[in-house]
Write a protein that holds these residues in place. Structure first.
Motif, PDB file in Angstrom:
ATOM      1  N   THR A  29       2.442  10.726   3.825  1.00  0.00           N
ATOM      2  CA  THR A  29       2.155  10.660   2.389  1.00  0.00           C
ATOM      3  C   THR A  29       1.396  11.901   1.943  1.00  0.00           C
ATOM      4  O   THR A  29       1.737  12.524   0.949  1.00  0.00           O
ATOM      5  N   LYS A  30       0.389  12.267   2.700  1.00  0.00           N
ATOM      6  CA  LYS A  30      -0.413  13.433   2.318  1.00  0.00           C
ATOM      7  C   LYS A  30      -0.656  14.323   3.522  1.00  0.00           C
ATOM      8  O   LYS A  30      -0.904  13.845   4.627  1.00  0.00           O
ATOM      9  N   LEU A  84       9.761   3.665  -2.049  1.00  0.00           N
ATOM     10  CA  LEU A  84       9.472   3.355  -0.647  1.00  0.00           C
ATOM     11  C   LEU A  84       8.931   1.954  -0.400  1.00  0.00           C
ATOM     12  O   LEU A  84       8.765   1.550   0.747  1.00  0.00           O
ATOM     13  N   GLY A  85       8.635   1.233  -1.472  1.00  0.00           N
ATOM     14  CA  GLY A  85       8.094  -0.116  -1.288  1.00  0.00           C
ATOM     15  C   GLY A  85       6.622  -0.184  -1.647  1.00  0.00           C
ATOM     16  O   GLY A  85       5.951   0.843  -1.744  1.00  0.00           O
ATOM     17  N   ASN A  86       6.148  -1.416  -1.817  1.00  0.00           N
ATOM     18  CA  ASN A  86       4.805  -1.593  -2.378  1.00  0.00           C
ATOM     19  C   ASN A  86       3.692  -1.742  -1.357  1.00  0.00           C
ATOM     20  O   ASN A  86       2.525  -1.777  -1.716  1.00  0.00           O
ATOM     21  N   THR A  87       4.037  -1.883  -0.092  1.00  0.00           N
ATOM     22  CA  THR A  87       2.967  -2.052   0.899  1.00  0.00           C
ATOM     23  C   THR A  87       2.940  -0.853   1.838  1.00  0.00           C
ATOM     24  O   THR A  87       3.934  -0.145   2.008  1.00  0.00           O
ATOM     25  N   LEU A  88       1.775  -0.694   2.465  1.00  0.00           N
ATOM     26  CA  LEU A  88       1.614   0.398   3.420  1.00  0.00           C
ATOM     27  C   LEU A  88       2.606   0.245   4.572  1.00  0.00           C
ATOM     28  O   LEU A  88       3.159   1.219   5.077  1.00  0.00           O
ATOM     29  N   GLY A  89       2.857  -1.003   4.941  1.00  0.00           N
ATOM     30  CA  GLY A  89       3.803  -1.275   6.026  1.00  0.00           C
ATOM     31  C   GLY A  89       5.204  -0.791   5.677  1.00  0.00           C
ATOM     32  O   GLY A  89       5.872  -0.125   6.479  1.00  0.00           O
ATOM     33  N   GLY A 131       6.113  14.498  13.545  1.00  0.00           N
ATOM     34  CA  GLY A 131       4.733  14.223  13.141  1.00  0.00           C
ATOM     35  C   GLY A 131       4.695  13.334  11.910  1.00  0.00           C
ATOM     36  O   GLY A 131       5.539  13.471  11.016  1.00  0.00           O
ATOM     37  N   ILE A 132       3.736  12.423  11.880  1.00  0.00           N
ATOM     38  CA  ILE A 132       3.515  11.596  10.678  1.00  0.00           C
ATOM     39  C   ILE A 132       2.068  11.823  10.239  1.00  0.00           C
ATOM     40  O   ILE A 132       1.130  11.495  10.961  1.00  0.00           O
ATOM     41  N   THR A 133       1.917  12.376   9.043  1.00  0.00           N
ATOM     42  CA  THR A 133       0.569  12.654   8.522  1.00  0.00           C
ATOM     43  C   THR A 133      -0.015  11.374   7.900  1.00  0.00           C
ATOM     44  O   THR A 133       0.600  10.313   7.986  1.00  0.00           O
ATOM     45  N   SER A 134      -1.159  11.522   7.237  1.00  0.00           N
ATOM     46  CA  SER A 134      -1.852  10.363   6.656  1.00  0.00           C
ATOM     47  C   SER A 134      -0.934   9.555   5.740  1.00  0.00           C
ATOM     48  O   SER A 134      -0.254  10.126   4.891  1.00  0.00           O
ATOM     49  N   LEU A 135      -0.956   8.256   5.907  1.00  0.00           N
ATOM     50  CA  LEU A 135      -0.121   7.400   5.070  1.00  0.00           C
ATOM     51  C   LEU A 135      -0.962   6.719   3.992  1.00  0.00           C
ATOM     52  O   LEU A 135      -2.117   6.359   4.223  1.00  0.00           O
ATOM     53  N   PHE A 167       3.756  12.306  17.052  1.00  0.00           N
ATOM     54  CA  PHE A 167       2.303  12.255  16.897  1.00  0.00           C
ATOM     55  C   PHE A 167       1.972  11.811  15.490  1.00  0.00           C
ATOM     56  O   PHE A 167       2.696  12.109  14.550  1.00  0.00           O
ATOM     57  N   THR A 168       0.867  11.111  15.366  1.00  0.00           N
ATOM     58  CA  THR A 168       0.387  10.783  14.042  1.00  0.00           C
ATOM     59  C   THR A 168      -1.128  10.975  14.017  1.00  0.00           C
ATOM     60  O   THR A 168      -1.711  11.432  15.002  1.00  0.00           O
ATOM     61  N   VAL A 169      -1.736  10.632  12.867  1.00  0.00           N
ATOM     62  CA  VAL A 169      -3.188  10.754  12.729  1.00  0.00           C
ATOM     63  C   VAL A 169      -3.750   9.335  12.678  1.00  0.00           C
ATOM     64  O   VAL A 169      -2.989   8.385  12.546  1.00  0.00           O
ATOM     65  N   PRO A 170      -5.059   9.172  12.765  1.00  0.00           N
ATOM     66  CA  PRO A 170      -5.595   7.812  12.640  1.00  0.00           C
ATOM     67  C   PRO A 170      -5.131   7.188  11.314  1.00  0.00           C
ATOM     68  O   PRO A 170      -5.184   7.840  10.276  1.00  0.00           O
ATOM     69  N   GLN A 171      -4.620   5.975  11.386  1.00  0.00           N
ATOM     70  CA  GLN A 171      -4.080   5.302  10.184  1.00  0.00           C
ATOM     71  C   GLN A 171      -4.690   3.915  10.074  1.00  0.00           C
ATOM     72  O   GLN A 171      -5.176   3.358  11.062  1.00  0.00           O
ATOM     73  N   LEU A 172      -4.601   3.332   8.886  1.00  0.00           N
ATOM     74  CA  LEU A 172      -4.973   1.928   8.736  1.00  0.00           C
ATOM     75  C   LEU A 172      -4.014   1.098   9.599  1.00  0.00           C
ATOM     76  O   LEU A 172      -2.846   1.464   9.770  1.00  0.00           O
ATOM     77  N   SER A 173      -4.521  -0.034  10.101  1.00  0.00           N
ATOM     78  CA  SER A 173      -3.712  -0.783  11.071  1.00  0.00           C
ATOM     79  C   SER A 173      -2.386  -1.263  10.472  1.00  0.00           C
ATOM     80  O   SER A 173      -1.377  -1.337  11.166  1.00  0.00           O
ATOM     81  N   GLU A 174      -2.389  -1.556   9.176  1.00  0.00           N
ATOM     82  CA  GLU A 174      -1.144  -2.008   8.539  1.00  0.00           C
ATOM     83  C   GLU A 174      -0.034  -0.969   8.707  1.00  0.00           C
ATOM     84  O   GLU A 174       1.136  -1.302   8.898  1.00  0.00           O
ATOM     85  N   ALA A 175      -0.422   0.296   8.641  1.00  0.00           N
ATOM     86  CA  ALA A 175       0.559   1.376   8.811  1.00  0.00           C
ATOM     87  C   ALA A 175       0.805   1.634  10.300  1.00  0.00           C
ATOM     88  O   ALA A 175       1.950   1.784  10.741  1.00  0.00           O
ATOM     89  N   MET A 176      -0.269   1.667  11.067  1.00  0.00           N
ATOM     90  CA  MET A 176      -0.140   2.013  12.486  1.00  0.00           C
ATOM     91  C   MET A 176       0.737   1.003  13.225  1.00  0.00           C
ATOM     92  O   MET A 176       1.541   1.372  14.075  1.00  0.00           O
ATOM     93  N   ASP A 177       0.583  -0.282  12.873  1.00  0.00           N
ATOM     94  CA  ASP A 177       1.388  -1.309  13.542  1.00  0.00           C
ATOM     95  C   ASP A 177       2.876  -1.022  13.389  1.00  0.00           C
ATOM     96  O   ASP A 177       3.647  -1.132  14.334  1.00  0.00           O
TER      97      ASP A 177
END
Ligand SMILES: Nc1ncnc2c1ncn2[C@@H]1O[C@H](COP(=O)(O)OP(=O)(O)OP(=O)(O)O)[C@@H](O)[C@H]1O
Ligand SMILES: [Mg+2]
Ligand SMILES: [Mg+2]
Length: 599
Positions: free
Chosen positions: A92-93, A219-224, A207-211, A241-251
């Protein structure tokens, strides 16, 4: 692979010059209609009138990625793409920043780099970089018209011309394949799974940057849901590789990775105390996260292409001397650039060499430009602006700014950690009265009711308060692709509708006064008289009154060129004034300001 670029410099320089000459030769054969402006016209014709999030197919019977494949086949590129050694980045960013870091690192490691990013600020050629430089006009024209004419010859009802971003993606592949880059760093346009860039079947690393929540209409209404689109760039068994994410996204990232046997790792943010360099070239705390991701991506790319060991062999001494990163990484991270993201432009009548010093007779005008337009990035932007203006107050470390692509007399521009000034300026600055001004616009698909309060609150919590806010329409629009040389006139279109800017102002006044204020304004402006008096900037916030006709806390400005002129006149008139203008809310606005400051 041109791994040892530096040792072969002289022969390469000659070869490059010969190539450029050959290019110039072939450009002269181009018909007049194939000029750069004609290319911009052609590109503009590809802008679909489709609203964002409208998922009806824009043409033909094929799906988007299917069409991409057909276009690439027509151009003879489909097979060749698999020969590109790609780093593919979604998120996302921080995509552009992460990609810019990767590019600079691998270039410093001696590789020929290709970088495709979006959007552009001033000129569409910014999106395509070769060896760290925007593609030259000559090369752009050759590759552009080559793709254009071949596709035009093959379009049909079932297969219309590609929409703008699809075409630009195709062009990026064309350029990178023809120019035989060692590495192609590719930023996703929107989402991932269905993005045009997702024709890449076997990248070297993803790579997946900050979500965060953005482009929800698509893309939908939830982080998931958003994470699921972004994870759509994962390819079987290709490391990611990704960066630290909220668990909703990381899962979701982990689940998708698991299904594809993708080894997914979380890159730790760069530890600024231990990385071995001075300052990151892109500023703001969030860049440590992007830089950490770029380090992991580059290291993985080097390992998977068999170059990591070679790099260590060459630089073993330095690495053994206790530096955390190979020196080429440090150089890359200290020099990567991306305009319009936490960029500081010092607009003074001084020249770079300091010879024409008239600043004593004039106040100071500094632009802080950041194209943040989503809630999370607005927060990052607010933290950066507060930090950068504070750093300036205490006149911290003084170092020469890195060189920039701008070469204009009355402008100093560089990317730094708030280390704004040369030594002389700091002394002069100390007795000036600083005012923080906001220059804002955002697109109507954005929610200013979220963006503006976030900005005010984060700035306020670190003691930064805007004395004025100026709301102004951007010059450029989504309907036309312009070049860096296109003219921005200072005329105010008589029909310009400023109701959106009045809406922004109303929201602003409500934040400042804590209550709704009624505005009695016509939403059309057509004369220069509509500019507020310069005094607006000198008054302090205690004089702001919601009943004042001029709305002392804020103003709607009829045009951007007039606003820049107005700000310049204000500091000229008042030598003790130092204006620190944060330009944000829209990359269009930021690009337009940069364009206007350049001349
Ligand atoms: N890791 C991050 N976390 C939060 N905000 C960020 C981060 N990285 C960058 N930003 C903010 O986002 C803005 C855009 O940064 P950048 O161009 O690197 O991202 P992007 O993903 O390419 O954005 P875009 O959607 O505009 O293409 C920056 O100006 C900054 O305000
Ligand atoms: Mg975006
Ligand atoms: Mg981007």
């Amino acid at each position: 692979m041109s791994g040892s670029r530096y040792t072969k410099m002289s022969s390469q320089v000659i070869e490059k010059m010969e190539n450029e000459l050959a290019f110039k030769g072939s450009c002269q054969d181009l018909p007049l209609s194939s000029s750069y402006e004609a290319a911009m016209e052609a590109l503009s014709s590809l802008i679909t009138r489709q609203k964002r999030g409208d998922r009806t197919p824009v043409g033909g019977k094929f799906g988007k990625l299917e069409r991409m494949s057909i276009y690439l086949r027509i151009l003879g590129l489909e097979e060749k793409i698999s020969g590109l050694k790609v780093i593919h980045v979604a998120g996302t960013k921080g995509k552009g920043s992460t990609c810019a870091f990767c590019e600079a690192i691998l270039r410093e490691c001696g590789f020929r780099t290709g970088l495709f990013t979006s959007p552009h600020l001033i000129d569409v050629s910014e999106r395509f970089r070769l060896d760290g430089l925007d593609v030259s006009e000559d090369k752009f024209l050759i590759y552009f018209w080559d793709c254009w004419s071949q596709l035009k010859e093959n379009v049909s009802e079932d297969l219309p011309m590609p929409p703008l971003f699809q075409f630009l993606t195709i062009l990026a592949f064309k350029i990178f394949i023809s120019e035989q880059v060692d590495v192609a760093i590719i930023e996703v346009g929107l989402g991932g799974k269905k993005d045009s860039t997702n024709v890449i079947k076997e990248p070297v690393v993803c790579g997946i940057t900050s979500l965060g929540l953005d482009h929800m209409e698509a893309l939908g209404n939830t982080l998931g849901e958003i994470a699921s689109h972004k994870a759509g760039i994962f390819k079987p068994q290709i490391p990611a590789f990704t960066v630290p994410q909220l668990s909703e996204a990381m899962d979701v990232l982990e689940e998708t990775a698991g299904g594809l046997m993708v080894p997914l790792q979380v890159a730790v943010p760069l530890d600024i105390q231990r990385w071995g360099g001075d300052t990151l070239s892109l500023s703001g705390d969030h860049q440590l996260v992007n830089a950490g991701l770029a380090v992991s991506l580059c290291k993985c790319w080097l390992q998977r292409t068999g170059n990591w060991e070679k790099l260590l062999e060459k630089k073993q001494d330095e690495v053994a001397a206790g530096l955390e990163l190979p020196p080429a990484f440090v150089r890359g991270l200290s020099t990567a650039r991306l305009s319009g993201r936490a960029q500081i432009v010092h607009d003074t009548p001084l020249m770079f060499n300091g010879s024409a010093d008239t600043s004593e007779n004039s106040g100071e005008l500094t632009f802080y430009l950041d194209g943040a337009h989503s809630p999370e990035s607005m927060e990052a932007c607010a933290r950066w602006f507060s930090g950068a203006t504070k750093a300036n107050k205490t006149s911290t470390p003084l170092s020469s700014p890195p060189s920039t692509s701008f070469n204009v007399l009355n402008m100093k521009s560089f990317w730094g950690n708030g280390c704004l000034n040369y030594e002389n300026d700091c002394v002069q600055s100390s007795n000036k009265m600083s005012k923080q001004i906001l220059l804002f616009n955002c697109m109507d698909v954005r929610d200013p009711q979220i963006l503006l309060p976030r900005l005010v609150n984060i700035c306020g919590s670190s003691g930064t308060h805007f004395s004025k806010a100026l709301f102004v329409p951007s010059v450029s629009t989504y309907n036309k692709v312009t070049s860096g040389t296109s003219v921005i006139t200072s005329d105010i279109p008589t029909t310009r509708d400023l109701s959106w800017q009045y809406n922004l102002q109303r929201i602003w006044e409500k934040i400042i006064h804590g209550k709704d204020v009624s505005l009695d304004k016509s939403s059309k402006m057509d004369s220069v008289d509509s500019l507020p008096p310069h005094e607006l900037l000198y008054q302090d916030i205690s004089h702001c009154s919601p009943t004042d006709r001029n709305f002392a806390c804020s103003a709607v400005m009829p045009s951007l060129p007039l606003t820049i002129k107005w700000l310049r006149d204000c500091v000229k008139e008042n030598p003790s004034l130092r204006l620190q203008v944060l330009v944000t809310g829209s990359l269009h606005l930021v690009g337009d300001v940069l364009k206007l400051l350049r001349r």
